[in-house]
Scaffold this motif. Structure first.
Motif, PDB file in Angstrom:
ATOM      1  N   ARG A  29       0.821  -1.217   0.000  1.00 18.95           N
ATOM      2  CA  ARG A  29       0.000   0.000   0.000  1.00 18.95           C
ATOM      3  C   ARG A  29       0.852   1.264   0.000  1.00 18.95           C
ATOM      4  NH1 ARG A  29      -3.686  -1.011   5.204  1.00 18.95           N
ATOM      5  NH2 ARG A  29      -1.559  -1.381   5.957  1.00 18.95           N
ATOM      6  N   ARG A  30       2.079   1.158   0.484  1.00 18.40           N
ATOM      7  CA  ARG A  30       2.933   2.329   0.623  1.00 18.40           C
ATOM      8  C   ARG A  30       3.430   2.864  -0.722  1.00 18.40           C
ATOM      9  NH1 ARG A  30       7.450  -0.010   4.411  1.00 18.40           N
ATOM     10  NH2 ARG A  30       8.352   2.027   3.962  1.00 18.40           N
ATOM     11  N   PHE A  31       3.566   1.978  -1.717  1.00 15.52           N
ATOM     12  CA  PHE A  31       4.151   2.420  -2.989  1.00 15.52           C
ATOM     13  C   PHE A  31       3.337   2.036  -4.218  1.00 15.52           C
ATOM     14  CE2 PHE A  31       6.023  -1.683  -1.850  1.00 15.52           C
ATOM     15  CZ  PHE A  31       5.798  -2.425  -2.989  1.00 15.52           C
ATOM     16  N   TYR A  32       2.303   1.224  -4.067  1.00 10.36           N
ATOM     17  CA  TYR A  32       1.497   0.811  -5.212  1.00 10.36           C
ATOM     18  C   TYR A  32       0.827   2.042  -5.832  1.00 10.36           C
ATOM     19  CZ  TYR A  32      -1.557  -2.328  -7.911  1.00 10.36           C
ATOM     20  OH  TYR A  32      -2.204  -3.010  -8.915  1.00 10.36           O
ATOM     21  N   PRO A  33       0.850   2.194  -7.143  1.00 10.26           N
ATOM     22  CA  PRO A  33       0.342   3.419  -7.775  1.00 10.26           C
ATOM     23  C   PRO A  33      -1.176   3.605  -7.665  1.00 10.26           C
ATOM     24  CG  PRO A  33       0.925   1.780  -9.435  1.00 10.26           C
ATOM     25  CD  PRO A  33       1.442   1.261  -8.134  1.00 10.26           C
ATOM     26  N   LYS A  34      -1.900   2.540  -7.332  1.00 11.92           N
ATOM     27  CA  LYS A  34      -3.352   2.644  -7.205  1.00 11.92           C
ATOM     28  C   LYS A  34      -3.755   2.458  -5.747  1.00 11.92           C
ATOM     29  CE  LYS A  34      -3.978   0.800 -11.875  1.00 11.92           C
ATOM     30  NZ  LYS A  34      -4.548  -0.308 -12.706  1.00 11.92           N
ATOM     31  N   HIS A  35      -4.634   3.319  -5.272  1.00  5.57           N
ATOM     32  CA  HIS A  35      -5.058   3.248  -3.873  1.00  5.57           C
ATOM     33  C   HIS A  35      -6.045   2.108  -3.669  1.00  5.57           C
ATOM     34  CE1 HIS A  35      -7.823   4.271  -0.526  1.00  5.57           C
ATOM     35  NE2 HIS A  35      -6.691   4.588   0.074  1.00  5.57           N
ATOM     36  N   PHE A  36      -5.827   1.330  -2.607  1.00  4.48           N
ATOM     37  CA  PHE A  36      -6.770   0.270  -2.262  1.00  4.48           C
ATOM     38  C   PHE A  36      -6.793   0.088  -0.746  1.00  4.48           C
ATOM     39  CE2 PHE A  36      -2.690  -1.871  -2.636  1.00  4.48           C
ATOM     40  CZ  PHE A  36      -2.691  -2.820  -1.620  1.00  4.48           C
ATOM     41  N   THR A  37      -7.891  -0.439  -0.248  1.00  3.53           N
ATOM     42  CA  THR A  37      -8.011  -0.719   1.177  1.00  3.53           C
ATOM     43  C   THR A  37      -7.871  -2.218   1.414  1.00  3.53           C
ATOM     44  OG1 THR A  37     -10.428  -0.866   1.018  1.00  3.53           O
ATOM     45  CG2 THR A  37      -9.484   1.277   1.582  1.00  3.53           C
ATOM     46  N   LEU A  38      -7.556  -2.570   2.652  1.00  4.23           N
ATOM     47  CA  LEU A  38      -7.214  -3.947   2.960  1.00  4.23           C
ATOM     48  C   LEU A  38      -7.867  -4.387   4.266  1.00  4.23           C
ATOM     49  CD1 LEU A  38      -5.341  -6.149   1.718  1.00  4.23           C
ATOM     50  CD2 LEU A  38      -3.553  -5.345   3.275  1.00  4.23           C
ATOM     51  N   LYS A  39      -8.439  -5.598   4.250  1.00  2.00           N
ATOM     52  CA  LYS A  39      -9.007  -6.204   5.452  1.00  2.00           C
ATOM     53  C   LYS A  39      -8.571  -7.660   5.509  1.00  2.00           C
ATOM     54  CE  LYS A  39     -13.096  -3.209   5.518  1.00  2.00           C
ATOM     55  NZ  LYS A  39     -14.570  -3.137   5.616  1.00  2.00           N
ATOM     56  N   ALA A  40      -8.392  -8.172   6.719  1.00  2.00           N
ATOM     57  CA  ALA A  40      -8.027  -9.570   6.909  1.00  2.00           C
ATOM     58  C   ALA A  40      -9.235 -10.314   7.470  1.00  2.00           C
ATOM     59  CB  ALA A  40      -6.845  -9.695   7.870  1.00  2.00           C
ATOM     60  N   ILE A  41      -9.578 -11.432   6.838  1.00  2.49           N
ATOM     61  CA  ILE A  41     -10.722 -12.220   7.282  1.00  2.49           C
ATOM     62  C   ILE A  41     -10.253 -13.625   7.655  1.00  2.49           C
ATOM     63  CG2 ILE A  41     -12.938 -13.231   6.648  1.00  2.49           C
ATOM     64  CD1 ILE A  41     -13.412 -10.912   4.784  1.00  2.49           C
ATOM     65  N   THR A  42     -10.512 -14.006   8.890  1.00  2.00           N
ATOM     66  CA  THR A  42     -10.164 -15.339   9.374  1.00  2.00           C
ATOM     67  C   THR A  42     -11.436 -16.087   9.745  1.00  2.00           C
ATOM     68  OG1 THR A  42      -7.994 -14.668  10.223  1.00  2.00           O
ATOM     69  CG2 THR A  42      -8.984 -16.627  11.189  1.00  2.00           C
ATOM     70  N   LEU A  43     -11.576 -17.282   9.195  1.00  2.55           N
ATOM     71  CA  LEU A  43     -12.715 -18.142   9.507  1.00  2.55           C
ATOM     72  C   LEU A  43     -12.237 -19.247  10.441  1.00  2.55           C
ATOM     73  CD1 LEU A  43     -14.175 -18.539   5.897  1.00  2.55           C
ATOM     74  CD2 LEU A  43     -14.859 -16.875   7.641  1.00  2.55           C
ATOM     75  N   ASP A  44     -12.722 -19.243  11.653  1.00  2.00           N
ATOM     76  CA  ASP A  44     -12.320 -20.253  12.628  1.00  2.00           C
ATOM     77  C   ASP A  44     -13.181 -21.503  12.434  1.00  2.00           C
ATOM     78  OD1 ASP A  44     -11.493 -21.754  14.751  1.00  2.00           O
ATOM     79  OD2 ASP A  44     -12.378 -20.468  16.297  1.00  2.00           O
TER      80      ASP A  44
END
Length: 222
Positions: A29-44
């Motif tokens: 995310r720090r250098f990628y030319p396109k902005h995107f958001t990130l979430k982590a999903i864990t299924l227990d």
């Protein structure tokens, strides 16, 4: 693989591949030319009908400034008790995929990132060939129209050994799987077979992926 404004959900099981992918995308995310958001999903899966401990993953996500979503599921009960599957991996993977896709949409994400690597792809192609007589594999990038989700596998050309080195060097937190079938799966058998074949046929995973690309199989030629 990632476009401007994408909301990316990383399926994080706690294994080395998904944890490495999460860290890589978080740093990207720090250098990628396109902005995107990130979430982590864990299924227990709640193996043994007990809640898993994912505190280490939650702490990692706080460090990475990534929202951590943990969903407790009934995967263990359905696969190992209700269905009592002798070969549980296929059903478990199918149910887990559906749950992950639902969780991603509920979290407002339009992209799901999975941690498959080069060796996974080569093993899958051979498993499909040996079991079903069909030379096919999952695609590096695909679109699920009914879910309105794009699936991406950013590490698809990365050898497993490179991921192992990075995880060890960075001392990334890994959650040991409590699955009763862990270590005795068909994929493990295929990995061992490919290791044996690799002693005679050099760069076997590369050759299998090249065959997928040259034949434009399963979306690999695009």
């Amino acid at each position: 693989m990632i476009d401007e404004g994408d909301a990316v959900a990383v399926g994080v099981s706690g294994g080395k591949d998904s944890v490495a992918l999460l860290c890589a995308l978080a740093q990207m995310r720090r250098f990628y030319p396109k902005h995107f958001t990130l979430k982590a999903i864990t299924l227990d899966p709640c193996f043994g009908n007990e809640k898993g401990d994912y505190g280490a993953l939650a702490a990692l996500c706080r460090e990475l400034d990534v929202e951590f979503i943990l969903e407790r599921t009934n995967l263990y009960r359905v696969v190992f008790e209700t269905r009592a599957e002798k070969n549980p991996c296929s059903l478990c993977a199918k149910l887990r995929r559906g749950m992950l896709h639902n969780a991603a949409r509920q979290a407002g994400c339009n992209v799901v990132a999975l941690g498959h690597h080069k060796d996974d792809a080569a093993q899958t192609a051979l498993m499909n060939l040996f079991n079903g007589g069909n030379f096919a594999c999952f695609s590096p990038k695909s679109y699920l129209s009914r879910r309105e989700l794009t699936l991406i596998r950013p590490m698809i050309y990365v050898p497993e050994r490179h991921i192992e080195k990075v995880v060890k060097k960075q001392a990334l937190p890994i959650v040991k799987s409590a699955c009763p079938a862990d270590g005795v799966t068909e994929r493990r058998e295929m990995a061992e077979l490919m290791a044996q074949l690799g002693q005679k046929y050099e760069n076997l995973p590369d050759k299998i992926l090249n065959a997928l690309q040259k034949g434009n199989i399963s979306g690999w030629g695009g």
